[in-house]
Write a protein that holds these residues in place. Sequence first.
Motif, PDB file in Angstrom:
ATOM      1  N   UNK A 187      43.140  27.259 -24.823  1.00 60.43           N
ATOM      2  CA  UNK A 187      42.520  28.282 -24.101  1.00 60.43           C
ATOM      3  C   UNK A 187      42.794  27.949 -22.448  1.00 60.43           C
ATOM      4  N   UNK A 188      43.249  29.040 -21.772  1.00 61.54           N
ATOM      5  CA  UNK A 188      43.549  28.933 -20.348  1.00 61.54           C
ATOM      6  C   UNK A 188      42.457  29.236 -19.854  1.00 61.54           C
ATOM      7  N   UNK A 189      41.508  28.653 -18.934  1.00 66.96           N
ATOM      8  CA  UNK A 189      40.398  28.829 -18.454  1.00 66.96           C
ATOM      9  C   UNK A 189      40.065  27.730 -17.495  1.00 66.96           C
ATOM     10  N   UNK A 190      38.882  27.714 -16.776  1.00 67.10           N
ATOM     11  CA  UNK A 190      38.444  26.816 -15.848  1.00 67.10           C
ATOM     12  C   UNK A 190      37.384  26.071 -16.735  1.00 67.10           C
ATOM     13  N   UNK A 191      37.372  24.978 -16.420  1.00 65.06           N
ATOM     14  CA  UNK A 191      36.582  23.833 -17.399  1.00 65.06           C
ATOM     15  C   UNK A 191      35.113  24.322 -17.110  1.00 65.06           C
ATOM     16  N   UNK A 192      34.921  24.440 -15.907  1.00 68.92           N
ATOM     17  CA  UNK A 192      33.345  24.766 -15.923  1.00 68.92           C
ATOM     18  C   UNK A 192      32.875  25.985 -16.440  1.00 68.92           C
ATOM     19  N   UNK A 193      33.797  27.041 -16.356  1.00 69.16           N
ATOM     20  CA  UNK A 193      33.363  28.554 -17.042  1.00 69.16           C
ATOM     21  C   UNK A 193      33.345  27.919 -18.371  1.00 69.16           C
ATOM     22  N   UNK A 194      34.455  27.400 -19.058  1.00 69.43           N
ATOM     23  CA  UNK A 194      34.537  27.089 -20.437  1.00 69.43           C
ATOM     24  C   UNK A 194      33.255  26.498 -20.863  1.00 69.43           C
ATOM     25  N   UNK A 195      32.832  25.534 -20.241  1.00 68.98           N
ATOM     26  CA  UNK A 195      31.719  24.596 -20.756  1.00 68.98           C
ATOM     27  C   UNK A 195      30.444  25.629 -20.534  1.00 68.98           C
ATOM     28  N   UNK A 196      30.122  26.437 -19.465  1.00 70.00           N
ATOM     29  CA  UNK A 196      29.027  27.289 -19.500  1.00 70.00           C
ATOM     30  C   UNK A 196      28.947  28.244 -20.385  1.00 70.00           C
ATOM     31  N   UNK A 197      30.226  28.692 -21.148  1.00 74.69           N
ATOM     32  CA  UNK A 197      30.189  29.825 -22.122  1.00 74.69           C
ATOM     33  C   UNK A 197      30.103  29.198 -23.305  1.00 74.69           C
ATOM     34  N   UNK A 198      30.103  27.697 -23.515  1.00 77.45           N
ATOM     35  CA  UNK A 198      30.123  27.275 -25.039  1.00 77.45           C
ATOM     36  C   UNK A 198      28.483  27.145 -25.488  1.00 77.45           C
ATOM     37  N   UNK A 199      28.418  27.341 -26.695  1.00 73.55           N
ATOM     38  CA  UNK A 199      27.311  27.069 -27.424  1.00 73.55           C
ATOM     39  C   UNK A 199      26.436  25.875 -27.220  1.00 73.55           C
ATOM     40  N   UNK A 200      25.401  25.825 -27.290  1.00 76.24           N
ATOM     41  CA  UNK A 200      24.543  24.458 -27.255  1.00 76.24           C
ATOM     42  C   UNK A 200      24.788  23.463 -28.371  1.00 76.24           C
ATOM     43  N   UNK A 201      24.848  22.302 -28.417  1.00 81.25           N
ATOM     44  CA  UNK A 201      25.031  21.346 -29.722  1.00 81.25           C
ATOM     45  C   UNK A 201      26.334  21.800 -30.393  1.00 81.25           C
ATOM     46  N   UNK A 202      27.058  21.921 -29.942  1.00 79.78           N
ATOM     47  CA  UNK A 202      28.316  22.384 -30.315  1.00 79.78           C
ATOM     48  C   UNK A 202      29.457  21.063 -30.592  1.00 79.78           C
ATOM     49  N   UNK A 203      29.436  20.211 -29.871  1.00 84.87           N
ATOM     50  CA  UNK A 203      30.404  19.222 -29.811  1.00 84.87           C
ATOM     51  C   UNK A 203      30.021  17.609 -30.120  1.00 84.87           C
ATOM     52  N   UNK A 204      30.955  16.864 -30.869  1.00 87.95           N
ATOM     53  CA  UNK A 204      30.676  15.658 -31.142  1.00 87.95           C
ATOM     54  C   UNK A 204      31.078  14.720 -29.832  1.00 87.95           C
ATOM     55  N   UNK A 205      31.959  15.478 -29.285  1.00 87.77           N
ATOM     56  CA  UNK A 205      32.899  14.549 -28.270  1.00 87.77           C
ATOM     57  C   UNK A 205      33.566  15.544 -27.271  1.00 87.77           C
ATOM     58  N   UNK A 206      33.265  15.354 -25.955  1.00 84.28           N
ATOM     59  CA  UNK A 206      33.813  16.005 -24.845  1.00 84.28           C
ATOM     60  C   UNK A 206      34.412  15.129 -24.090  1.00 84.28           C
ATOM     61  N   UNK A 207      35.798  15.458 -23.961  1.00 85.44           N
ATOM     62  CA  UNK A 207      36.706  14.433 -23.056  1.00 85.44           C
ATOM     63  C   UNK A 207      37.122  15.367 -21.754  1.00 85.44           C
TER      64      UNK A 207
ATOM     65  N   UNK B  24      24.451  19.710 -22.456  1.00 87.65           N
ATOM     66  CA  UNK B  24      24.069  20.774 -23.239  1.00 87.65           C
ATOM     67  C   UNK B  24      24.753  21.186 -24.464  1.00 87.65           C
ATOM     68  N   UNK B  25      25.966  21.243 -24.294  1.00 88.34           N
ATOM     69  CA  UNK B  25      27.069  21.532 -25.531  1.00 88.34           C
ATOM     70  C   UNK B  25      27.331  20.224 -26.476  1.00 88.34           C
ATOM     71  N   UNK B  26      26.812  19.356 -26.145  1.00 92.90           N
ATOM     72  CA  UNK B  26      26.964  17.753 -27.134  1.00 92.90           C
ATOM     73  C   UNK B  26      25.891  17.937 -28.004  1.00 92.90           C
ATOM     74  N   UNK B  27      26.082  17.719 -29.170  1.00 91.52           N
ATOM     75  CA  UNK B  27      25.141  17.482 -30.270  1.00 91.52           C
ATOM     76  C   UNK B  27      24.145  15.924 -29.702  1.00 91.52           C
ATOM     77  N   UNK B  28      23.135  15.683 -30.468  1.00 90.94           N
ATOM     78  CA  UNK B  28      22.287  14.778 -29.834  1.00 90.94           C
ATOM     79  C   UNK B  28      22.873  13.455 -29.913  1.00 90.94           C
ATOM     80  N   UNK B  29      24.063  13.198 -30.902  1.00 87.92           N
ATOM     81  CA  UNK B  29      24.502  11.772 -30.874  1.00 87.92           C
ATOM     82  C   UNK B  29      26.072  11.956 -30.339  1.00 87.92           C
TER      83      UNK B  29
END
Length: 255
Positions: free
Chosen positions: A114-134, A158-163
């Motif tokens: 996706x072509x987007x700004x990183x901050x905007x993309x994270x703000x738009x992502x659902x909570x507890x969505x990812x195992x890993x953010x790089x 917020x967008x990371x899962x508990x682990x």
Amino acid sequence: MDHADDRPELVVDPARPTGRVLLAQGVEQSYVDVADPRHLRFEYVRRMAAAADLVAPAGRALDVLHLGGGALTLPRYLAATRPGSAQRVVERDPAVVDLVARELPALPGDVTIKVADARDAVAAAPADRYDLVLADIYRGARMPAHVTGVEFVTEVARVLRPDGVYLLNVTDLPPLVFTRVQVATLRAVFADVCLVADRRMLRGRRYGNVVLAAAGRAGRLPVARLAARVARDPVPGGLLHGRTLDTFQSGARPT
């Protein structure tokens, strides 16, 4: 004014015919071996890959968010080492996305870009969505200020899962003031934080990259195994955690 020199370009590595270097504003941004996605030339990318290897059992598919795409080095690596991982890549520069799509091998269909700004993309992502953010977010040689503070890091948590685990590349020079502030910022949000870098950087002897890892649960990071892995790298790395990271942080405050 001619802005041709600002356009990204891919050049062949003269020492490795299958290697490609992505340059943006003359700065090396990414390296990809078109024949072997497991070959990682940049030491900091090897450190990020080492952490990604250790956060879950080998081969397990993960849900991954990449902030900063470049030539898609780590998405290619994870597609090879963790097949079936659902990976979302956010890259701000459409010229980079177009160049990479045109001149480098395609990625599996479970990798989306996706072509987007990183901050905007994270703000738009659902909570507890990812195992890993790089995160490897640079414009030229500078990390944008809007992705360096507690507010942004809180959104990543917020967008990371508990682990889930957050991996961040930081470029710095002695005496690593920016890195110390980033450590403080991550520690204001996450319960477990560690740092890996070239030992010469930690002694204040060179400019380079530092990789920070953070997790919401205390004791989540595979610190001992990661320390052993980075120590065996061709450019031996050191790891700071707990008391050694306290000393390194040395009174730096979060932003």
